[in-house]
Design a protein around this motif. Structure first.
Motif, PDB file in Angstrom:
ATOM      1  N   PRO A  34      -5.803  -3.883  10.584  1.00  0.00           N
ATOM      2  CA  PRO A  34      -4.859  -2.768  10.364  1.00  0.00           C
ATOM      3  C   PRO A  34      -3.736  -3.094   9.399  1.00  0.00           C
ATOM      4  O   PRO A  34      -3.266  -2.226   8.670  1.00  0.00           O
ATOM      5  N   LYS A  41      -7.591   5.191   9.580  1.00  0.00           N
ATOM      6  CA  LYS A  41      -8.161   5.319  10.931  1.00  0.00           C
ATOM      7  C   LYS A  41      -9.574   4.745  11.010  1.00  0.00           C
ATOM      8  O   LYS A  41      -9.946   4.119  12.005  1.00  0.00           O
ATOM      9  N   GLU A  44      -9.430   1.021  11.276  1.00  0.00           N
ATOM     10  CA  GLU A  44      -8.957   0.631  12.607  1.00  0.00           C
ATOM     11  C   GLU A  44     -10.088   0.734  13.623  1.00  0.00           C
ATOM     12  O   GLU A  44     -10.258  -0.144  14.475  1.00  0.00           O
ATOM     13  N   MET A  90      -5.043  -3.223  21.411  1.00  0.00           N
ATOM     14  CA  MET A  90      -4.794  -4.026  20.223  1.00  0.00           C
ATOM     15  C   MET A  90      -4.254  -5.408  20.581  1.00  0.00           C
ATOM     16  O   MET A  90      -4.565  -6.390  19.909  1.00  0.00           O
TER      17      MET A  90
END
Length: 388
Positions: A34, A41, A44, A90
Motif C-alpha cells: 500500500p 484499491k 491493496e 493490515m
C-alpha cells in the motif's frame, strides 16, 4: 466469485519449497504494498490476497490441510484449527514482514531518502540510497522528447546469498539482545518517577536477527557492485537543471529492502546557431543592406529543419520576425513557444573601386538619408508589435 487458488496467487506450485514460496510472497508484497501504491484499491486487495495465501502455505499444517481439502479446509477453524487468513487485518499482515525481509517487520517504504528507518513493529527495513546521474541533451532532443539508454554502475542484490548477507540459512539466529523484536526498552529513574523508552536494538540494528557466518561473496553486506542498462523516457520541454526521478532504479537494499531512486539531472548542450530563452528559440539573422532595402527570401534554421522566410523591402535592423509554434513545447503540454528572428543589417568591410563609386552616387539620394522619426521604431515599440 470464489477465492483464487493460493498457489496461483503466489505463482508457485504444490512442489515448491518453503524458500520458493517465501521468495514469491516477498516479490508480491513489494509489488502491491500500500505504501508503494497509495489509494490503489486493486493493489491493496492483491496485497491482502497474497498475504492470506502465504499465511496458509508457509504453515506446514495449514498447507497440508489446504492441499487435501482446498479452501473448504478452512471451515474447520471454529476451534482455532482453520486457516484464519480471511480474518487477517493490515497489522497482522505487516507482522509477517519480520520473516519475509530478514527480521525487518513493518513497511519497507517508510524511509524516503535511503538508509534505514523505524517501521511498524519496532523493526527496521532497509532502503537503498538514491543515485544521481547527468544526461546531456541537444536542443532538438529537448524539443521532441527522447529515450536514452544509460549504463548505471550501482549496488545490486548479491546473487549468492539473495541479499541476506548470510552464508546459508543456518547462519541466521535470533538476536540475543532484543529476542527478535528489533527494539530494546530501558527504564530510567527520574524525579518524576520511572520513565520507559524504546530504541533500536544496537546489536542487530533493528533487524531482530544476527548473522553468525557471512556470505563469502558480499561479506555480509547483501550487496555487490554491478551495471544495469536503464531506459529513460525524457519528455519534451525539459530544461537545464531540471531533475527527473525513476522510482526503484537506484542502489538496491539488502534483506528484501526497497531500492532507492535514480535522479536524472538534465544538462542542455549549446546549439551552434540557435539559442533558447524559456520556450522561445532565438536566431540572429544577418542580411545585407541591399536585401533589406529591396526585399528578399532567405532560409533560416529551426529545431524542425530549414524554414523559408520573407524579408520585406525596407526592413530595418533590429526588426523581430516570428515563426509561430516553432519553439520548445512546455513539459506535458501541447503548447509550444515561438522562434524569434532578430534581423541584423550586415555592412561589408571592404569595397571594390566600382562598388564604392556606385554607393557614392547613391549616398546623396533622399531615400538613403536616415529618417529616424519616420522609419525607426524603439525597442519597446518592436516588442509591443511582436506580442500583439
Amino acid at each position: 466469485m470464489g477465492k483464487r487458488d493460493y498457489y496461483d496467487v503466489l505463482g508457485v506450485t504444490r512442489s515448491s519449497t518453503a524458500d520458493e514460496i517465501k521468495k514469491a510472497y516477498r516479490k508480491m508484497a513489494i509489488k502491491y504494498h500500500p505504501d508503494k501504491n497509495p489509494g490503489d484499491k486493486k493493489s491493496e486487495d492483491n496485497f491482502k490476497e497474497a498475504a492470506e495465501a502465504y499465511e496458509v502455505l508457509s504453515n506446514a499444517d495449514k498447507k497440508k490441510r489446504y492441499d487435501q481439502f482446498g479452501h473448504a479446509g478452512g471451515a474447520a477453524s471454529a476451534n482455532g484449527g482453520g486457516y484464519g487468513g480471511g480474518n487477517m487485518n493490515m497489522d497482522d499482515i505487516f507482522s509477517q514482514f519480520g520473516d519475509i525481509f530478514g527480521g525487518g517487520g513493518g513497511s519497507p517504504f517508510d524511509s524516503f531518502f535511503g538508509g534505514q528507518q523505524q517501521s511498524r513493529g519496532g523493526r527496521r527495513v532497509s532502503r537503498g540510497s538514491n543515485l544521481r546521474i547527468k544526461v546531456k541533451l541537444t536542443l532538438e532532443e529537448i524539443a521532441k522528447g527522447v529515450e536514452k539508454k544509460v549504463k548505471v554502475n550501482k549496488q545490486i542484490i548479491c546473487e549468492t546469498c539473495d541479499g541476506s548477507g548470510a552464508k546459508d540459512k543456518s547462519s541466521f539466529h535470533t538476536c540475543h539482545t532484543c529476542n527478535g523484536s528489533g527494539s530494546v526498552r530501558r527504564v530510567t529513574n527520574t524525579i518524576l518517577g520511572q520513565m520507559q523508552t524504546t530504541s533500536t536494538c544496537p546489536t542487530c540494528n533493528g533487524e531482530g536477527s544476527e548473522i553468525t557466518a557471512k556470505c563469502t561473496v558480499c561479506h555480509g553486506d547483501g550487496l555487490t557492485r554491478g551495471e544495469e542498462t536503464i531506459n529513460i523516457n525524457i519528455p519534451a520541454g525539459v530544461s537545464e537543471g531540471m531533475q527527473l526521478s525513476m522510482s526503484g532504479k537506484g542502489n538496491s537494499a539488502p534483506r528484501g529492502g526497497i531500492a532507492g531512486d535514480l535522479i536524472i539531472l538534465i544538462e542542455e548542450l549549446p546549439h551552434e546557431l540557435l539559442k533558447r530563452e524559456g520556450n522561445n528559440i532565438i536566431y540572429d539573422l544577418h542580411v545585407s543592406f541591399i536585401d533589406a532595402a529591396v526585399g528578399s527570401s532567405v532560409e533560416v534554421p529551426t529545431i524542425d529543419g530549414k524554414a523559408k522566410i520573407k524579408i520585406e523591402p525596407g526592413t530595418q535592423g533590429g526588426k523581430i520576425l516570428r515563426l509561430k509554434s516553432k519553439g520548445v513545447p512546455e513539459v506535458n503540454s501541447y503548447h509550444r513557444g515561438d522562434q524569434l528572428i532578430y534581423v541584423n543589417i550586415w555592412t561589408p568591410k571592404a569595397l571594390s573601386k566600382d562598388e564604392r563609386e556606385m554607393l557614392d552616387k547613391l549616398k546623396d539620394s533622399p531615400n538613403f538619408k536616415p529618417q529616424p522619426g519616420k522609419n525607426e521604431k524603439s525597442f519597446f515599440d518592436k516588442m509591443k508589435e511582436y506580442f500583439e
